[in-house]
Design a protein around this motif. Structure first.
Motif, PDB file in Angstrom:
ATOM      1  N   THR A 124     -13.427 -29.068   0.193  1.00  0.00           N
ATOM      2  CA  THR A 124     -12.617 -29.065   1.414  1.00  0.00           C
ATOM      3  C   THR A 124     -12.566 -30.437   2.089  1.00  0.00           C
ATOM      4  OG1 THR A 124     -14.484 -28.368   2.808  1.00  0.00           O
ATOM      5  CG2 THR A 124     -13.149 -26.631   1.805  1.00  0.00           C
ATOM      6  N   TYR A 125     -13.450 -31.361   1.699  1.00  0.00           N
ATOM      7  CA  TYR A 125     -13.380 -32.715   2.252  1.00  0.00           C
ATOM      8  C   TYR A 125     -12.035 -33.369   1.943  1.00  0.00           C
ATOM      9  CZ  TYR A 125     -18.435 -32.799   3.209  1.00  0.00           C
ATOM     10  OH  TYR A 125     -19.698 -32.546   3.696  1.00  0.00           O
ATOM     11  N   HIS A 126     -11.427 -32.978   0.815  1.00  0.00           N
ATOM     12  CA  HIS A 126     -10.215 -33.634   0.336  1.00  0.00           C
ATOM     13  C   HIS A 126      -8.958 -32.806   0.580  1.00  0.00           C
ATOM     14  CE1 HIS A 126     -13.212 -36.123  -1.667  1.00  0.00           C
ATOM     15  NE2 HIS A 126     -13.701 -35.038  -2.237  1.00  0.00           N
ATOM     16  N   ILE A 127      -9.063 -31.771   1.431  1.00  0.00           N
ATOM     17  CA  ILE A 127      -7.948 -30.867   1.697  1.00  0.00           C
ATOM     18  C   ILE A 127      -7.660 -30.894   3.197  1.00  0.00           C
ATOM     19  CG2 ILE A 127      -7.152 -28.467   1.520  1.00  0.00           C
ATOM     20  CD1 ILE A 127      -9.140 -28.035  -0.720  1.00  0.00           C
ATOM     21  N   HIS A 159     -14.551 -30.739   9.500  1.00  0.00           N
ATOM     22  CA  HIS A 159     -13.237 -31.334   9.783  1.00  0.00           C
ATOM     23  C   HIS A 159     -13.077 -31.724  11.253  1.00  0.00           C
ATOM     24  CE1 HIS A 159     -11.265 -30.742   5.861  1.00  0.00           C
ATOM     25  NE2 HIS A 159     -12.021 -29.669   5.762  1.00  0.00           N
TER      26      HIS A 159
END
Length: 508
Positions: free
Chosen positions: A52-55, A340
């Motif tokens: 999820t770091y890259h989404i 996030h």
């Protein structure tokens, strides 16, 4: 922002191609891990969290949420077909779903659970939209005394889960309570009943317990009985279509299950497992013929499924509106939001309206995707029953071992599930049912923790449980339920005694 404008904003956010793609990935993966016994949403979300770091934030939370409620859909599949709960909350589906499969009605059971899951989820979303502030406010009024009283009510209801003697049901509840005491004391940090085994300091794994008493014991029973495959005909739409009576018997239970699931899902620390057990106990209590339960009663499948799916939706109420995770999965969802830079709480709806309403709308889209995914696959899942049992049972044992091991990566859990399976087989032979024990195990530690917390806050005054109106009401309802159960048991015994007196030839 009013509800209509919020939903329009959420629709715009949820219909973005990226969000739709990750929503589909989430529900698809969730269904698969629900079908595979023991893996569960918690382990899967843990593995997906670094991705999820890259989404984008909305797409990331939508994907993780899809895994969570998608697993509730898939969890009942193995329960119905193999008596093997895919998730802890789907263990209740074993009680009547598996007998339906043995009667050749596996397709009908899976079809109705899919419909019940969809109805429960969509009505749960509606409750989330309309009543989130009110439900969150009610949740804030629940202190330790209220939680203890609610858990005690659950244990009284649990004794009615057994289809036979109430005394046996109560004995299994007590057994579940005793098993729940194993592990480290939350207040003192002292290990209890670990018998010098370091692995027991963390307590007994719920997945291992459920898989052992349902899955392994069923494998042993099947081997001893030289069970043949139950499904020989081709699975068509006609064989999957429920009868008019099935639909009629399921409508009101689904609505009741949805209401129960929506309530328990919104309370921190409860969740889908407790909701599904409560729903089953309620249906059995209000049924005109409780003896049907455990033998393939359709409402024994549809009501708990509606409850656990509604609970999985409303579980986001305390997480999003209060910043209080209801269970371990919701704690991971909370962590994903914080990663996030999003702070859950009362201001989330105003500060991050696109995320909040986009997530709500994505729940509806995801559930439509799940129904479209699951209905055509019923024939594929039922085809598992065509596999000869001599080939199927080693695969079941492999899946059980992999699923249990994957939770904590601990070989001891595999040994534990084998031991629990042997005990589960002995229980089935002696007609002691596992469902009350499982609920006692789930509720026991929560009840103990809230009992001690309430007594600490009241400085040992037991009257705190009756001084608070909600707690007193729950205790009164529990007492009434106990009197009703005892009265029903005495009345049934008296009727049987009179029958034996009037027709002595039938007893000889």
């Amino acid at each position: 922002m009013d509800i209509l404008n919020g939903l329009l904003l959420g629709l715009e956010s949820a219909l973005q191609p990226v969000t739709l793609m990750y929503c589909f990935i989430g529900v698809f993966v969730g269904t698969l891990i629900g079908v595979l016994p023991g893996i569960g949403a918690l382990a899967t979300i843990s593995l997906l969290l670094p991705i999820t770091y890259h989404i984008p934030p909305t797409a990331a939370i939508v994907m993780l949420a899809g895994v969570y409620y998608g697993a509730q859909y898939g969890g009942s599949t193995a329960s119905i077909l193999l008596n093997l709960p895919g998730t802890p909350s789907s263990a209740v589906a074993c009680l009547d779903g598996y007998p339906m499969a043995k009667q050749g009605r596996a397709g009908v059971a899976l079809f109705m659970t899919t419909i019940a899951s969809f109805v429960g989820s969509m009505l749960g979303i509606l409750a989330l939209i309309l009543f989130a502030p009110g439900i969150a406010e009610l949740g804030l009024k629940f202190g330790p005394a209220e939680y203890f009283s609610m858990m005690l009510l659950g244990l009284i209801a649990a004794s009615t889960l057994a289809s036979g003697s109430p005394a046996k049901g109560l004995a299994m509840v007590v057994m579940g309570l005793l098993i729940g005491t194993v592990g480290t004391d939350v207040n003192s940090g002292v290990a209890r009943f670990d018998f010098g085994v370091p692995e027991l300091m963390d307590g007994i794994n719920l997945v291992a317990l459920a898989m052992g008493v349902f899955g392994v014991s069923e494998v042993i029973t099947g081997i001893n009985q030289s069970r043949e495959t139950e499904v020989k005909e081709k699975i068509t739409l006609r064989t999957m279509t429920p009868t008019r009576k099935d639909v009629k018997d399921s409508i009101i239970p689904m609505l009741r299950g949805t209401a129960i699931g929506s309530f328990f899902g919104a309370l921190p620390g409860t969740g889908a497992s407790i909701a599904s057990f409560f729903s089953y106990a309620v249906e059995k209590k209000v049924a005109k013929d409780p003896s049907r339960f455990g033998k393939g009663a359709i409402e024994g499948v549809t009501a708990p499924e509606a409850a656990n799916n509604a609970a999985s939706q409303t579980a986001f109420v305390p997480t999003l509106s209060l910043g209080i995770p209801g269970d371990a999965v919701m704690a991971l969802m909370l962590g994903a939001l914080i990663i996030h830079g999003i702070q859950p709480g009362p201001l989330l709806m105003t500060q991050q309206p696109e995320l909040f309403w986009g997530l709500i709308v994505s729940f509806g889209i995801g559930n439509i995707m799940l129904m479209i995914l699951n209905l055509p696959m019923i024939g594929l899942w039922v085809a598992i029953l065509r596999i000869p049992y001599r080939v199927l049972f080693p695969a079941i044992l492999v899946f059980i071992s992999l699923g249990v091991y994957s939770v904590n990566n601990n070989p001891f859990d595999v040994l534990m599930v084998a031991g629990v399976g042997a005990v589960g087989y002995a229980m089935s032979v002696t007609k002691f049912e596992a469902a009350p024990m499982l609920l006692g195990f789930v509720l026991g530690p929560l009840m103990e923790e809230n009992l001690r917390r309430a007594l600490l806050l009241s400085r040992g005054d037991m009257m705190t449980f009756v001084d608070r109106p909600i707690s007193a009401g729950l205790l009164a309802f529990g007492a009434a339920l106990m009197v009703w159960t005892i009265y029903g048991s005495l009345k049934r015994n008296l009727r049987e005694r009179e029958h034996r007196r009037d027709f002595p030839e039938e007893t000889t």
